[in-house]
Design a protein around this motif. Structure first.
Motif, PDB file in Angstrom:
ATOM      1  N   PHE A  11       0.826  -1.216   0.000  1.00 55.28           N
ATOM      2  CA  PHE A  11       0.000   0.000   0.000  1.00 55.28           C
ATOM      3  C   PHE A  11       0.861   1.267   0.000  1.00 55.28           C
ATOM      4  O   PHE A  11       0.495   2.282  -0.601  1.00 55.28           O
ATOM      5  N   ASP A  12       2.014   1.194   0.659  1.00 57.50           N
ATOM      6  CA  ASP A  12       2.897   2.367   0.749  1.00 57.50           C
ATOM      7  C   ASP A  12       3.558   2.724  -0.580  1.00 57.50           C
ATOM      8  O   ASP A  12       4.097   3.824  -0.727  1.00 57.50           O
ATOM      9  N   VAL A  13       3.518   1.808  -1.544  1.00 59.14           N
ATOM     10  CA  VAL A  13       4.074   2.077  -2.876  1.00 59.14           C
ATOM     11  C   VAL A  13       3.490   3.367  -3.456  1.00 59.14           C
ATOM     12  O   VAL A  13       4.176   4.130  -4.149  1.00 59.14           O
ATOM     13  N   PHE A  14       2.215   3.646  -3.124  1.00 60.44           N
ATOM     14  CA  PHE A  14       1.536   4.806  -3.723  1.00 60.44           C
ATOM     15  C   PHE A  14       1.944   6.136  -3.092  1.00 60.44           C
ATOM     16  O   PHE A  14       1.449   7.188  -3.484  1.00 60.44           O
ATOM     17  N   THR A  15       2.856   6.086  -2.126  1.00 66.07           N
ATOM     18  CA  THR A  15       3.400   7.335  -1.559  1.00 66.07           C
ATOM     19  C   THR A  15       4.747   7.670  -2.197  1.00 66.07           C
ATOM     20  O   THR A  15       5.293   8.746  -1.961  1.00 66.07           O
ATOM     21  N   ILE A  16       5.296   6.769  -3.002  1.00 68.53           N
ATOM     22  CA  ILE A  16       6.610   6.998  -3.627  1.00 68.53           C
ATOM     23  C   ILE A  16       6.491   8.081  -4.689  1.00 68.53           C
ATOM     24  O   ILE A  16       5.591   8.047  -5.536  1.00 68.53           O
ATOM     25  N   LYS A  17       7.388   9.038  -4.641  1.00 68.70           N
ATOM     26  CA  LYS A  17       7.366  10.163  -5.589  1.00 68.70           C
ATOM     27  C   LYS A  17       7.992   9.750  -6.920  1.00 68.70           C
ATOM     28  O   LYS A  17       8.923   8.954  -6.966  1.00 68.70           O
ATOM     29  N   GLY A  18       7.463  10.330  -7.990  1.00 66.89           N
ATOM     30  CA  GLY A  18       8.052  10.137  -9.308  1.00 66.89           C
ATOM     31  C   GLY A  18       7.519   8.922 -10.035  1.00 66.89           C
ATOM     32  O   GLY A  18       7.329   7.862  -9.442  1.00 66.89           O
ATOM     33  N   ASN A  21      10.114   5.743 -10.272  1.00 67.15           N
ATOM     34  CA  ASN A  21      10.302   5.073  -8.979  1.00 67.15           C
ATOM     35  C   ASN A  21       9.055   4.311  -8.543  1.00 67.15           C
ATOM     36  O   ASN A  21       9.139   3.190  -8.048  1.00 67.15           O
ATOM     37  N   ARG A  22       7.894   4.960  -8.732  1.00 71.49           N
ATOM     38  CA  ARG A  22       6.660   4.288  -8.310  1.00 71.49           C
ATOM     39  C   ARG A  22       6.357   3.084  -9.209  1.00 71.49           C
ATOM     40  O   ARG A  22       5.942   2.037  -8.720  1.00 71.49           O
ATOM     41  N   MET A  23       6.578   3.250 -10.510  1.00 69.39           N
ATOM     42  CA  MET A  23       6.330   2.134 -11.424  1.00 69.39           C
ATOM     43  C   MET A  23       7.243   0.948 -11.110  1.00 69.39           C
ATOM     44  O   MET A  23       6.812  -0.210 -11.149  1.00 69.39           O
ATOM     45  N   GLU A  24       8.470   1.248 -10.780  1.00 68.34           N
ATOM     46  CA  GLU A  24       9.426   0.184 -10.427  1.00 68.34           C
ATOM     47  C   GLU A  24       8.948  -0.572  -9.181  1.00 68.34           C
ATOM     48  O   GLU A  24       8.998  -1.803  -9.122  1.00 68.34           O
ATOM     49  N   ALA A  25       8.440   0.188  -8.201  1.00 68.11           N
ATOM     50  CA  ALA A  25       7.943  -0.434  -6.963  1.00 68.11           C
ATOM     51  C   ALA A  25       6.670  -1.242  -7.222  1.00 68.11           C
ATOM     52  O   ALA A  25       6.485  -2.320  -6.661  1.00 68.11           O
ATOM     53  N   LYS A  59      -0.825  -2.031 -17.088  1.00 63.12           N
ATOM     54  CA  LYS A  59       0.575  -1.723 -17.423  1.00 63.12           C
ATOM     55  C   LYS A  59       0.895  -0.235 -17.234  1.00 63.12           C
ATOM     56  O   LYS A  59       2.050   0.153 -17.158  1.00 63.12           O
ATOM     57  N   HIS A  60      -0.144   0.609 -17.229  1.00 64.53           N
ATOM     58  CA  HIS A  60       0.048   2.071 -17.084  1.00 64.53           C
ATOM     59  C   HIS A  60       0.980   2.611 -18.166  1.00 64.53           C
ATOM     60  O   HIS A  60       1.759   3.535 -17.937  1.00 64.53           O
ATOM     61  N   ALA A  61       0.901   2.022 -19.348  1.00 66.06           N
ATOM     62  CA  ALA A  61       1.858   2.330 -20.413  1.00 66.06           C
ATOM     63  C   ALA A  61       1.727   3.747 -20.965  1.00 66.06           C
ATOM     64  O   ALA A  61       2.706   4.312 -21.463  1.00 66.06           O
ATOM     65  N   ARG A  62       0.546   4.332 -20.870  1.00 68.60           N
ATOM     66  CA  ARG A  62       0.352   5.668 -21.465  1.00 68.60           C
ATOM     67  C   ARG A  62       0.875   6.794 -20.585  1.00 68.60           C
ATOM     68  O   ARG A  62       0.917   7.940 -20.989  1.00 68.60           O
ATOM     69  N   ARG A  63       1.242   6.455 -19.361  1.00 70.42           N
ATOM     70  CA  ARG A  63       1.682   7.509 -18.434  1.00 70.42           C
ATOM     71  C   ARG A  63       3.085   7.990 -18.781  1.00 70.42           C
ATOM     72  O   ARG A  63       3.978   7.200 -19.013  1.00 70.42           O
ATOM     73  N   SER A  64       3.232   9.321 -18.782  1.00 70.81           N
ATOM     74  CA  SER A  64       4.551   9.889 -19.070  1.00 70.81           C
ATOM     75  C   SER A  64       5.042  10.822 -17.963  1.00 70.81           C
ATOM     76  O   SER A  64       6.225  11.120 -17.880  1.00 70.81           O
ATOM     77  N   VAL A  65       4.110  11.284 -17.119  1.00 69.82           N
ATOM     78  CA  VAL A  65       4.499  12.227 -16.053  1.00 69.82           C
ATOM     79  C   VAL A  65       3.970  11.774 -14.688  1.00 69.82           C
ATOM     80  O   VAL A  65       4.741  11.525 -13.763  1.00 69.82           O
ATOM     81  N   ASN A  66       2.645  11.678 -14.577  1.00 64.65           N
ATOM     82  CA  ASN A  66       2.037  11.401 -13.271  1.00 64.65           C
ATOM     83  C   ASN A  66       2.076   9.914 -12.926  1.00 64.65           C
ATOM     84  O   ASN A  66       1.622   9.089 -13.718  1.00 64.65           O
ATOM     85  N   PRO A  67       2.576   9.577 -11.742  1.00 70.32           N
ATOM     86  CA  PRO A  67       2.578   8.159 -11.351  1.00 70.32           C
ATOM     87  C   PRO A  67       1.160   7.686 -11.035  1.00 70.32           C
ATOM     88  O   PRO A  67       0.323   8.473 -10.579  1.00 70.32           O
ATOM     89  N   PRO A  68       0.858   6.407 -11.265  1.00 72.21           N
ATOM     90  CA  PRO A  68      -0.500   5.905 -10.989  1.00 72.21           C
ATOM     91  C   PRO A  68      -0.809   5.904  -9.491  1.00 72.21           C
ATOM     92  O   PRO A  68       0.056   5.603  -8.671  1.00 72.21           O
ATOM     93  N   ASP A  69      -2.062   6.248  -9.167  1.00 71.27           N
ATOM     94  CA  ASP A  69      -2.518   6.244  -7.768  1.00 71.27           C
ATOM     95  C   ASP A  69      -3.174   4.925  -7.383  1.00 71.27           C
ATOM     96  O   ASP A  69      -3.514   4.715  -6.222  1.00 71.27           O
ATOM     97  N   ASP A  70      -3.390   4.065  -8.379  1.00 74.85           N
ATOM     98  CA  ASP A  70      -3.930   2.736  -8.104  1.00 74.85           C
ATOM     99  C   ASP A  70      -3.443   1.781  -9.184  1.00 74.85           C
ATOM    100  O   ASP A  70      -2.923   2.218 -10.216  1.00 74.85           O
TER     101      ASP A  70
END
Length: 206
Positions: A11-18, A21-25, A59-70
């Motif tokens: 659950f804490d993965v969604f607090t990671i900035k960037g 970094n968040r996608m990696e987690a 996959k969140h493949a379309r994201r280029s800036v904002n990290p996914p919140d879920d």
């Protein structure tokens, strides 16, 4: 792989900035569990629905800036994708786990489905438990408990799905992170299984 459920670290993965970094987690901590649940529930849902169901991990493949919140795994009777079809989902926000039946805005038969739900509103009141929640937007974490919705409010939700292009219809269960982290993998699977069984009549209405 053994499924041990979800931990506070997940659950804490969604607090990671960037984004990176968040996608990696997400890939490291959450995705293996979602893949496991996908492999586990695809045959179970195929048996339950009578349709061959395929799982799709976000996959969140379309994201280029904002990290996914879920993030989530979805199940639909289409091998290539799920967004245009009625589907089931299991996923996480930072605050809770969700188990949904969903008809989202990409589905071409969304309006017809909304009409059917409207026509069966009283029947649905009897078969969907009061602690289940409804949402009109899968991109927001909030949802409304069925017990706190008046009949008119529920009908308004079903009418909106028929008339508003971006409107959606989701029904299911939210389990807060404290509850989820205390459950073993086996207990969580059992709980999800029972939610899918309860939501089956909605899938059958499409």
């Amino acid at each position: 792989m053994k499924f041990n459920g979800f931990t506070d670290n997940d659950f804490d993965v969604f607090t990671i900035k960037g984004l990176e970094n968040r996608m990696e987690a997400i890939q490291q901590h959450i995705r293996p569990n979602l893949e496991y649940l996908g492999e586990y529930f695809s045959p179970a849902l195929s048996t339950l629905t009578g349709d061959e169901m395929f799982h799709h991990v976000a996959k969140h493949a379309r994201r280029s800036v904002n990290p996914p919140d879920d993030t989530w795994v979805a199940f639909a009777n289409n091998k290539r994708g799920y967004k245009k079809h009625p589907h089931f989902q299991i996923g996480l926000w930072g605050t809770h786990l969700f188990v949904w039946f969903a008809m989202i805005y990409e589905a071409p038969h969304k309006a017809e489905f909304g009409k059917k739900i409207e026509e069966n509103a009283d029947k649905i009141r009897k078969i969907i438990p009061p602690h289940y929640v409804w949402s009109g937007d899968h991109t927001k974490p909030e949802a409304v408990k069925f017990s706190s919705m008046s009949r008119d409010e529920f009908l308004s939700l079903t009418e909106r799905v028929q008339k508003v292009k971006k409107a959606e219809l989701l029904c299911g269960v939210h389990l807060d992170r404290e509850t989820v982290t205390e459950l073993s993998g086996e207990e969580l699977i059992h709980k999800i299984d029972s939610v899918f069984e309860t939501l089956l009549p909605l899938y059958k209405m499409n």
